[in-house]
Design a protein around this motif. Structure first.
Motif, PDB file in Angstrom:
ATOM      1  N   PHE A   1     139.612  30.478   7.594  1.00 48.46           N
ATOM      2  CA  PHE A   1     139.380  31.760   6.875  1.00 48.46           C
ATOM      3  C   PHE A   1     138.006  32.082   7.112  1.00 48.46           C
ATOM      4  CE2 PHE A   1     138.011  34.194   3.245  1.00 48.46           C
ATOM      5  CZ  PHE A   1     138.933  35.389   3.404  1.00 48.46           C
ATOM      6  N   ILE A   2     136.995  31.140   6.746  1.00 45.94           N
ATOM      7  CA  ILE A   2     135.568  31.548   6.869  1.00 45.94           C
ATOM      8  C   ILE A   2     135.442  31.783   8.181  1.00 45.94           C
ATOM      9  CG2 ILE A   2     133.359  30.811   6.565  1.00 45.94           C
ATOM     10  CD1 ILE A   2     134.275  29.347   3.851  1.00 45.94           C
TER      11      ILE A   2
ATOM     12  N   SER B   1     124.498  28.016   5.727  1.00 42.37           N
ATOM     13  CA  SER B   1     126.095  28.295   5.870  1.00 42.37           C
ATOM     14  C   SER B   1     126.460  27.436   7.196  1.00 42.37           C
ATOM     15  CB  SER B   1     126.183  29.851   6.285  1.00 42.37           C
ATOM     16  OG  SER B   1     127.403  30.086   6.297  1.00 42.37           O
TER      17      SER B   1
ATOM     18  N   GLY C   1     131.920  40.859  15.229  1.00 44.33           N
ATOM     19  CA  GLY C   1     132.766  41.815  16.087  1.00 44.33           C
ATOM     20  C   GLY C   1     132.241  43.220  15.634  1.00 44.33           C
ATOM     21  N   ILE C   2     131.725  43.247  14.535  1.00 42.74           N
ATOM     22  CA  ILE C   2     131.431  44.691  14.111  1.00 42.74           C
ATOM     23  C   ILE C   2     130.499  45.220  14.828  1.00 42.74           C
ATOM     24  CG2 ILE C   2     130.666  45.949  12.020  1.00 42.74           C
ATOM     25  CD1 ILE C   2     131.570  43.835  10.080  1.00 42.74           C
TER      26      ILE C   2
ATOM     27  N   MET D   1     129.536  24.568   6.684  1.00 44.98           N
ATOM     28  CA  MET D   1     130.720  24.676   7.759  1.00 44.98           C
ATOM     29  C   MET D   1     131.083  23.300   8.336  1.00 44.98           C
ATOM     30  SD  MET D   1     132.047  27.755   7.579  1.00 44.98           S
ATOM     31  CE  MET D   1     133.064  27.910   8.919  1.00 44.98           C
TER      32      MET D   1
ATOM     33  N   LEU E   1     123.573  37.249  11.342  1.00 46.31           N
ATOM     34  CA  LEU E   1     124.084  36.200  10.530  1.00 46.31           C
ATOM     35  C   LEU E   1     125.131  35.298  11.448  1.00 46.31           C
ATOM     36  CD1 LEU E   1     123.232  34.794   7.909  1.00 46.31           C
ATOM     37  CD2 LEU E   1     124.803  36.408   6.821  1.00 46.31           C
TER      38      LEU E   1
ATOM     39  N   ILE F   1     140.705  26.996   4.307  1.00 44.95           N
ATOM     40  CA  ILE F   1     139.371  27.785   4.035  1.00 44.95           C
ATOM     41  C   ILE F   1     138.580  27.954   5.018  1.00 44.95           C
ATOM     42  CG2 ILE F   1     137.466  27.452   2.339  1.00 44.95           C
ATOM     43  CD1 ILE F   1     139.048  26.102   0.447  1.00 44.95           C
TER      44      ILE F   1
ATOM     45  N   MET G   1     137.378  33.125  10.532  1.00 46.61           N
ATOM     46  CA  MET G   1     137.837  34.242  11.072  1.00 46.61           C
ATOM     47  C   MET G   1     136.831  35.270  10.491  1.00 46.61           C
ATOM     48  SD  MET G   1     141.319  36.026  10.000  1.00 46.61           S
ATOM     49  CE  MET G   1     140.862  36.811   8.690  1.00 46.61           C
ATOM     50  N   ILE G   2     136.530  35.143   9.327  1.00 42.50           N
ATOM     51  CA  ILE G   2     135.582  36.343   8.855  1.00 42.50           C
ATOM     52  C   ILE G   2     134.364  36.271   9.579  1.00 42.50           C
ATOM     53  CG2 ILE G   2     134.391  37.064   6.584  1.00 42.50           C
ATOM     54  CD1 ILE G   2     136.926  37.758   6.098  1.00 42.50           C
ATOM     55  N   THR G   3     133.767  35.144   9.738  1.00 40.15           N
ATOM     56  CA  THR G   3     132.522  35.406  10.644  1.00 40.15           C
ATOM     57  C   THR G   3     132.919  35.873  11.947  1.00 40.15           C
ATOM     58  OG1 THR G   3     131.932  32.945   9.371  1.00 40.15           O
ATOM     59  CG2 THR G   3     130.650  33.666  11.328  1.00 40.15           C
ATOM     60  N   ASN G   4     133.802  35.478  12.663  1.00 29.87           N
ATOM     61  CA  ASN G   4     134.081  36.110  13.808  1.00 29.87           C
ATOM     62  C   ASN G   4     134.245  37.523  13.815  1.00 29.87           C
ATOM     63  OD1 ASN G   4     133.835  33.724  15.185  1.00 29.87           O
ATOM     64  ND2 ASN G   4     136.251  33.359  15.241  1.00 29.87           N
ATOM     65  N   ASN G   5     134.758  38.017  12.747  1.00 23.62           N
ATOM     66  CA  ASN G   5     134.900  39.337  12.623  1.00 23.62           C
ATOM     67  C   ASN G   5     133.639  40.064  12.264  1.00 23.62           C
ATOM     68  OD1 ASN G   5     137.506  40.560  12.826  1.00 23.62           O
ATOM     69  ND2 ASN G   5     137.998  38.955  11.283  1.00 23.62           N
ATOM     70  N   LEU G   6     132.901  39.500  11.316  1.00 28.23           N
ATOM     71  CA  LEU G   6     131.297  40.203  11.131  1.00 28.23           C
ATOM     72  C   LEU G   6     130.713  40.081  12.551  1.00 28.23           C
ATOM     73  CD1 LEU G   6     129.606  40.819   8.881  1.00 28.23           C
ATOM     74  CD2 LEU G   6     128.642  38.479   8.855  1.00 28.23           C
TER      75      LEU G   6
ATOM     76  N   ILE H   1     125.036  31.181  12.213  1.00 27.13           N
ATOM     77  CA  ILE H   1     125.873  30.417  11.624  1.00 27.13           C
ATOM     78  C   ILE H   1     126.561  29.646  12.822  1.00 27.13           C
ATOM     79  CG2 ILE H   1     128.149  29.895  10.182  1.00 27.13           C
ATOM     80  CD1 ILE H   1     127.025  32.370   8.787  1.00 27.13           C
TER      81      ILE H   1
END
Lengths: 285, 393
Positions: A101-102, A85, A111-112, A89, A147, A98, A104-109, A151
């Motif tokens: 976006f990815i 991955s 932060g969970i 990137m 993950l 794109i 941002m999503i990875t950063n959010n993952l 990444i």
């Protein structure tokens, strides 16, 4: 005027120095307390035998093996996917919507909260897929948790490889994948490995994601099966320090367990730092 | 040559696929969390298999879970308070049935129970009878319980997920507890964190900085459960003696640990932000006669503001999501926090400590998933805001 200025500066800087010292102090305090009370517990027997007599006697080898299994399998799952991955990137995806976006999503993952991964793992791996409370459920849960770290590490490391290396490789007639495989990845490897070691430390120390997906309160034998629950160092420490009947007696075992866990993390950190310095090849920027 | 080409295509296919893995994972997480959690709203907050019947003349037809609890706790004693006639409420359930009927009345293995309930309910105007559905005659007037609404879940003050006959699933105290502990942590973690970041980026010599850096990384690497253990063994007794408390497990203990744990995040990210301030700005400030501290306070830090703020927001996110340490030291009492010297309960600790006992698919289980969803949304927002703040620059 000049004087007031320098007095202010002196005061501010002194406060900053004290606070920086405070951080070092906190870390040393935590480590010293655990070390001084835990070191007496450490023996060959403690590290190599199973817990006995309500976990108040004997060793913690089942917990060590369990943590090892969780680390091993989650790394086996997360590393290949995460590295691929990261390659996507940095090497394949051009800057743009794109990629943003990815990212941002990875950063959010990333932060969970870890306990949410535990909920998720329970819902999907343990219940829906029917794997039960087992090493494999826990390993998948932990793998998803680290993950984003894998990444990002890969992406950052690849970014540091000189662009000219790639151009030179293309000029020799190599394809894109050949260039990545033979030139870019080997150059970036030291940095990637450093990051991977740190993520292993994260896996080894996490408790919340595995409470409901992988661990058992007590297991009498060493078992390498992946479809059964295991004991794990952090959960063992939690159990010993909160739910023992004889808190005073279990405290010593808890200190020993804490020392083993902290030492493991420290060794991994030192190793990562050592590699970062040692392997810093001149070919990276 | 051809095989090589083919394998290369396969690998590139894998790479493209892996690139989207995080997106797929986040979508699956959202689906599973919310699917498990949303089941709660379709259920009646009543013990599994139970029903409530009342006298046929009673005009009240629906009440809330909270009202049931108040009836059983004798906070509500008259149907008037629920919009019915002026009639005293008579609670009738398995726990007080011996007051009205002897074992002989009920027959062998409750064979006559169904009949007796019917009789009793028809004779008593103010009765509220809670029994397993199989003992309730269909001809009796059933009292409905309002399903839990999202609002009552969020604003409910009572968290008694295993209460009978009606579980109380209000999470206000838990959400406030989470914010309270995190707020306390930030009170000292923010000033200390930012100061140390400034020190490391601007003031410290290179040698000192290289010494400090691994310390902060180590601090970040210490597992949460070790912090919890340390807190339990040292901080909790310390606070208990210091403030003369009945218990040392307090919000303050949680805040101290969370503050320490959030420090590495705040320091590392703020330091990066401060370090990326262009040299020219600093030089210009010096050239105007400002000394180092003035330059830091008036030029460098204000310039790095957005980065520092985003670091602080992420530090807050770290504190809110932290589980094991708070679980071990905050005492876990689900009451609305009013002081730092009392026990509180956080979202994360509630999930971690109760999920093991909650039956899969039950209301308690679903309520915990809903709490997890709320936590997910909170942290998602925090990350999003942090990103917005950084981008603004």
């Amino acid at each position: 005027m000049q004087n007031i200025k320098s007095i202010k500066q002196a005061i501010a800087f002194t406060i900053f120095r004290i606070l920086a010292g405070l951080i070092v102090g906190i870390l040393l305090t935590i480590f010293l307390f655990i070390f001084l009370r835990g070191i007496g517990m450490i023996s060959w027997e403690f590290l190599t035998t199973v817990p006995r007599e309500g976990m108040l006697k004997g060793g913690i080898v089942t917990a060590i093996v369990g943590t090892f299994l969780l680390v091993f399998y989650s790394a086996l799952i997360a590393f290949p996917v995460g590295i691929l991955s990261g390659i996507y990137m940095n090497e394949y995806l051009k800057d743009g919507k794109i990629k943003r976006f990815i990212t941002m999503i990875t950063n959010n993952l990333a932060g969970i909260p870890s306990v949410v991964f535990g909920l998720f793992g329970l819902s999907i791996f343990v219940n829906t897929l029917g794997w039960g409370v087992s090493v494999i459920s826990g390993a998948f849960t932990l793998a998803i948790m680290i993950l984003p770290i894998v990444i990002r590490t890969t992406e950052e490391s690849l970014k540091q490889v000189e662009y000219n290396f790639r151009l030179a490789s293309y000029a020799m007639g190599a394809t894109k994948w050949q260039t990545i495989w033979k030139i870019v990845l080997p150059t970036a490897m030291p940095n990637i490995i450093t990051g991977l070691i740190l993520s292993v430390g994260r896996v080894a120390g996490e408790t919340a994601p595995i409470i409901f997906t992988a661990v058992a309160y007590f297991l009498p034998t060493i078992d390498f099966a992946i479809d059964k629950p295991v004991m794990a160092l952090p959960y063992h420490l939690y159990v010993l320090s909160t739910s023992g009947i004889n808190l005073q007696a279990s405290r010593n075992v808890a200190f020993g367990t804490a020392l083993v866990l902290v030492s493991l993390i420290f060794i991994l950190n030192l190793l990562a730092n050592f590699l970062r310095k040692r392997l810093k090849v001149s070919s990276t920027k | 040559m051809k095989i090589k080409y083919l394998s290369e295509k396969i690998i590139e296919g894998l790479i493209y696929g892996s690139g989207w893995i995080t997106t797929v994972v986040v979508v699956i997480i959202v689906v599973f969390l919310f699917r498990e959690g949303s089941g709660l709203f379709n259920k009646k907050p009543l013990e599994e298999g139970y029903g409530i019947v009342i006298n046929a003349e009673n005009k009240v037809r629906q009440i809330t879970a909270q009202e049931i609890r108040q009836i059983f706790e004798k906070d509500i004693t008259n149907w008037k308070e629920l919009g019915g006639a002026d009639e005293k409420i008579v609670v009738f359930s398995l726990s007080n049935i011996d007051k009205y009927f002897s074992e002989k009345d009920l027959g062998e293995s409750y064979s006559l129970l169904s009949e007796k309930i019917k009789e009793f309910v028809q004779q008593n105007k103010g009765v509220i009878a809670v029994f397993p559905e199989k003992y309730l005659d269909e001809s009796l007037a059933h009292l409905e319980i309002a399903p839990i609404s999202f609002w009552s879940f969020i604003s409910g003050k009572d968290w008694y997920p295993t209460a009978t006959p009606s579980p109380q699933l209000g999470v206000l105290a838990i959400i406030l507890g989470t914010l309270w502990v995190s707020f306390g942590a930030m009170l000292f973690a923010l000033p200390i964190g930012i100061s140390v970041a400034i020190y490391m980026a601007e003031i410290a010599e290179k040698r000192v900085r290289e010494l400090l850096k691994p310390f902060i990384e180590l601090l970040a690497g210490i597992p949460s459960v070790v912090f919890g253990f340390f807190g339990l063994v040292y901080i909790v007794p310390l606070l208990q003696n210091l403030f003369n408390l009945p218990v040392g497990e307090t919000a303050l203990a949680g805040s101290i640990l969370l503050g320490i744990m959030a420090l590495p995040t705040i320091i590392t990210l703020s330091e990066d932000a401060i370090r990326s301030v262009p040299r020219e700005l600093k030089e210009a400030s010096f050239a105007l006669g400002a000394n180092h501290w003035q330059s830091i306070a008036r030029v460098i830090v204000p310039y790095a503001k957005s980065g520092v703020i985003s670091a602080c927001i992420l530090g807050i996110g770290r504190a809110i999501g932290e589980t094991m340490a708070v679980l071990m030291v905050t005492g876990n009492a689900a009451v609305i926090p009013t002081s730092f010297l009392e026990p509180v309960r956080t979202i994360t600790a509630t999930i971690a400590s109760e999920l093991g006992e909650a039956q899969q698919g039950g209301m308690h289980y679903e309520a915990l998933f809903l709490l997890g969803s709320i936590l997910f949304i909170i942290t998602f927002f925090i990350n999003w805001i942090a990103e917005l703040v950084t981008k603004k620059k």
